[in-house]
Enzyme design. Structure first.
Site, PDB file in Angstrom:
ATOM      1  N   HIS A   1      -2.640 -12.229 -13.285  1.00 18.56           N
ATOM      2  CA  HIS A   1      -1.844 -11.043 -13.200  1.00 18.56           C
ATOM      3  C   HIS A   1      -0.302 -11.346 -13.212  1.00 18.56           C
ATOM      4  CE1 HIS A   1      -1.023  -7.068 -11.007  1.00 18.56           C
ATOM      5  NE2 HIS A   1       0.250  -7.753 -11.047  1.00 18.56           N
ATOM      6  N   GLU A   2      -0.052 -12.291 -12.541  1.00 19.32           N
ATOM      7  CA  GLU A   2       1.441 -12.453 -12.716  1.00 19.32           C
ATOM      8  C   GLU A   2       1.902 -12.863 -13.893  1.00 19.32           C
ATOM      9  OE1 GLU A   2       3.595 -11.493 -10.391  1.00 19.32           O
ATOM     10  OE2 GLU A   2       1.941 -10.797  -8.802  1.00 19.32           O
TER      11      GLU A   2
ATOM     12  N   HIS B   1       2.875 -10.385 -16.210  1.00 21.49           N
ATOM     13  CA  HIS B   1       4.253  -9.831 -16.118  1.00 21.49           C
ATOM     14  C   HIS B   1       5.055 -10.451 -16.877  1.00 21.49           C
ATOM     15  CE1 HIS B   1       3.505  -6.764 -13.422  1.00 21.49           C
ATOM     16  NE2 HIS B   1       2.873  -7.617 -12.180  1.00 21.49           N
TER      17      HIS B   1
ATOM     18  N   GLU C   1       2.918  -2.101 -12.988  1.00 22.49           N
ATOM     19  CA  GLU C   1       1.899  -2.906 -12.720  1.00 22.49           C
ATOM     20  C   GLU C   1       0.664  -2.686 -13.785  1.00 22.49           C
ATOM     21  OE1 GLU C   1       1.887  -5.227 -10.387  1.00 22.49           O
ATOM     22  OE2 GLU C   1       3.831  -4.892  -9.470  1.00 22.49           O
TER      23      GLU C   1
ATOM     24  N   TYR D   1       1.377   1.011  -7.360  1.00 26.05           N
ATOM     25  CA  TYR D   1       0.294   0.114  -7.623  1.00 26.05           C
ATOM     26  C   TYR D   1      -1.166   0.979  -7.854  1.00 26.05           C
ATOM     27  CZ  TYR D   1       2.936  -3.882  -5.866  1.00 26.05           C
ATOM     28  OH  TYR D   1       3.791  -5.064  -5.912  1.00 26.05           O
TER      29      TYR D   1
END
Length: 692
Positions: A486-487, A490, A515, A627
């Site tokens: 997930h990170e 980004h 997100e 979120y």
């Protein structure tokens, strides 16, 4: 949801209002070049400053910013032009950002407490200065005069001018001098209180001590890593890399309760009074600006547009989840009664019994699944998936300039053209004083510079995965693999966005959309083909994760989706509640909401997790609902485009072009409709949770 540090508004939004001319910005850049700090490969951010150098640079950035602000303010109103008013704003924002990050980033990563303290002081000075600059009515008047000329501009330039005027007026520049002075004072206080709140959380170092018997059920490998006190007890911190393994695996309810209560009491004495002051000040600011409350102020520039729409969204999802959540809780309570002989079920039982139920249902010891996820193999597979999917190529930089010897640096290239697109850093293990959660930080924005060349975007991924030992490499549980994936999404959003203006880089999309791209990419961690690429038995990495475990992980995703979604709804509803009232008792609000949202599970007496809830103090205030809001869109994107072929390069490239590349040059709804070729829907989200 995974914690992520979006850059503080004092750096992103307010620095965006800093005005100046390119030549003066270049003088400032030149001042910091030379010697060991010479610019390498277009990277202007620095990691090796001493405390005195950090403070010196902060002061010089402030002095130069003030000088160029003064110069722009002197442009006569009848002589305003894009070249004299707007271009200087654009150019300085581009060039100043990495210099500011050189001052403030060390607060999150530096080994030396003196460096962290200097960085925190520098950040406070820069934030205070930016607030003063953002309240310069004389600069606003010049910008507004240009905007009112209605000069023909390109779409991105027009968006920049519109946003600039909007942002000035959201700070009260169209109000009287007395009101502006009051707002400046209030915002300065808010910034100082927020920084102090974060420092308290980051420096929190409480330790609890348990015997081995009190930690029964916790994996032996984890226990071996713990330090021992003089009386032989094991030392457990409240940091995530200690907290989650104990809460998920410890059989002793009293231990879970003691650790859980301590975790939810973090910084209560210091931070509850600070939070109360911040909430009161935010409410006052919102009303001065013409908004009913802070939530209305925040949502006005997001996809949701109003607190009423947010409330309807959160309460609607909560209602849809209630039947499923109650069914799940009945099962968990029965399990606790069977094992502990107690019907009283608390939040500190939730992770343990969910984990126990899943292992029984799926016939998999999910702790042992870690053996298939050594961090080197996960990283290699993760990088391969992202490269193939998005049409990129990553190359590790040898002998990089970094802030710690464990940090890795990679250059990013377009796989087809060979164009260098940016850099990213991986800082994956915990150490004293480092930011304790997982986050992505923008260190340099990708945009067009004053000379027409493109400045390369630079990002850092900070994590706190378990350190390797002599006996074993660092092994990730599946949840950590998801968080890592997930990170990194980004990171890719930051690298792949290609705006002309720094204000519109990828991580500056609306907070309730930011997100969605990474949440959509989490789906790859629940697909066998992707899991095979990211796994390998730690004793023989040629052996990927077995099919039966892959299938269990895929099915596990919907496990207890009702109560876990309710937990996320609690955070969002709490954020809205405290930001829609003029005066609140945060503990009382939490106590009431906890019972309502969590289907009767009470909040433990004497706790208040709001005291360490950094998100609502550091950038997600009034918008934590984002979120879940963005998860709805992420589910729709995946189900519509990727579900039947998660490794499709054609679809991945379309995703890069339509969702990532525009950055914030378009509104979130426009990005979604371009990619989906229709309006977004909640249907895929509800189906993914097992409600439909």
């Amino acid at each position: 949801m995974k914690a992520r540090l979006k850059q503080k508004r004092g750096i992103l939004a307010i620095a965006g209002a800093t005005a100046g001319v390119a030549v003066l910005a270049k003088i400032l850049l030149g001042h910091f070049k030379g010697g060991s700090n010479e610019t390498i490969d277009g990277i202007h951010v620095r990691f090796n400053y001493s405390p005195s150098e950090i403070l010196k640079q902060a002061n010089e950035v402030i002095a130069m910013s003030k000088r160029v602000y003064d110069q722009v303010a002197t442009v006569p109103l009848d002589e305003v032009s894009y070249e004299r008013v707007i271009a200087p704003l654009v150019n300085l924002e581009t060039e100043e950002f990495p210099l500011v990050q050189s001052c403030v980033f060390p607060r999150l990563v530096a080994v030396s407490k003196d460096v962290r303290d200097a960085s925190a002081e520098a950040e406070m000075r820069i934030d205070a200065h930016n607030i003063k600059c953002s309240m310069r009515e004389d600069v606003y008047r010049v910008v507004k005069a240009f905007a009112d000329k209605d000069e023909p501009l390109g779409s991105e330039a027009q968006r920049y001018v519109d946003r600039l005027v909007r942002d000035f007026e959201r700070l009260g520049l169209n109000l009287s001098k007395e009101k502006r002075n009051e707002l400046e004072m209030l915002n300065t206080k808010i910034g100082e209180f927020c920084l102090l709140f974060h420092q308290n959380v980051n420096e929190e170092n409480q330790l609890l001590y348990f015997s081995e018997a009190e930690l029964a059920g916790v994996p032996t490998d984890f226990l071996k890593e713990l330090k021992r006190s003089k009386d032989g007890k094991l030392e457990v911190s409240l940091k995530y890399h200690h907290y989650f393994p104990v809460m998920e695996r410890c059989k002793i309810g009293a231990t879970r309760k003691a650790l859980g209560i301590a975790h939810d009491q973090r910084c209560i004495r210091e931070n509850v009074p600070i939070l109360q002051k911040v909430l009161s000040l935010r409410h006052t600011v919102a009303q001065i600006l013409g908004y009913e409350n802070h939530a209305e102020y925040e949502t006005a520039v997001r996809m949701a547009k109003s607190p009423e729409k947010v409330k309807d969204f959160l309460e609607g999802i909560s209602a849809r989840m209630s039947v499923l959540a109650r069914k799940e809780l009945r099962r968990l309570r029965e399990m606790k009664m069977e094992e502990e002989g107690s019907e009283t079920f608390s939040m500190y039982d939730l992770r343990y019994y969910i984990n126990k139920a899943e292992e029984a249902e799926f016939k998999v010891d999910f702790e042992q699944v870690k053996q298939y996820f050594p961090i080197e193999v996960v990283t290699q597979g993760l990088l391969k998936i992202y490269q193939d999917l998005l049409g990129l190529r990553f190359k590790e930089v040898h002998r990089p300039q970094v802030w710690h010897q464990e940090v890795q640096q990679y250059a990013v290239f377009d796989a087809e053209t060979g164009e260098r697109m940016g850099f990213f850093y991986l800082d994956l293990f915990p150490r004293s004083g480092k930011y304790a959660h997982t986050c992505v930080c923008s260190l340099q924005t990708g945009c067009v510079q004053s000379d027409g060349t493109r400045q390369l975007p630079v990002a850092a991924l900070l994590a706190n995965f378990t350190r390797p030992t002599r006996e074993k490499p660092s092994l990730l549980n599946h949840g950590e693999v998801v968080r890592y994936f997930h990170e990194f999404g980004h990171v890719m959003h930051h690298i792949c966005s290609r705006p002309s203006f720094a204000k519109f880089t990828g991580l500056r999309v609306e907070d309730d959309f930011v997100e969605a791209p990474s949440q959509m990419l989490e789906n790859w961690c629940f697909e066998s083909s992707a899991l095979k690429l990211m796994s390998g038995y730690y004793k023989d990495t040629r052996l990927p994760i077995p099919n039966d475990i892959c299938e269990a992980l895929v099915r596990k995703r919907r496990s207890f989706a009702g109560i876990l979604t309710k937990r996320q709804l609690l955070f969002g509803l709490y954020d809205q509640a405290i930001h829609t009232s003029p005066s609140v008792d945060t503990a009382s609000i939490l106590k009431k909401l906890h019972l309502e949202v969590m289907e009767g599970i009470p909040m433990a007496e004497g706790t208040n997790f709001g005291a360490s809830f950094s998100h609502i103090v550091g950038g997600y205030d009034g918008s934590y609902y984002g979120y879940l809001w963005s998860e709805v869109f992420s589910a729709d994107m995946f189900a519509s485009k990727f579900k039947w072929n998660v490794l499709s390069r054609a679809t991945g490239r379309e995703y890069r072009e339509k969702v990532l590349k525009p950055g914030a040059c378009k509104d979130g709804f426009d990005l979604l409709e371009d990619f989906l070729e229709r309006e977004p829907s909640e249907e895929a989200f509800l189906r993914s949770k097992g409600v439909l």
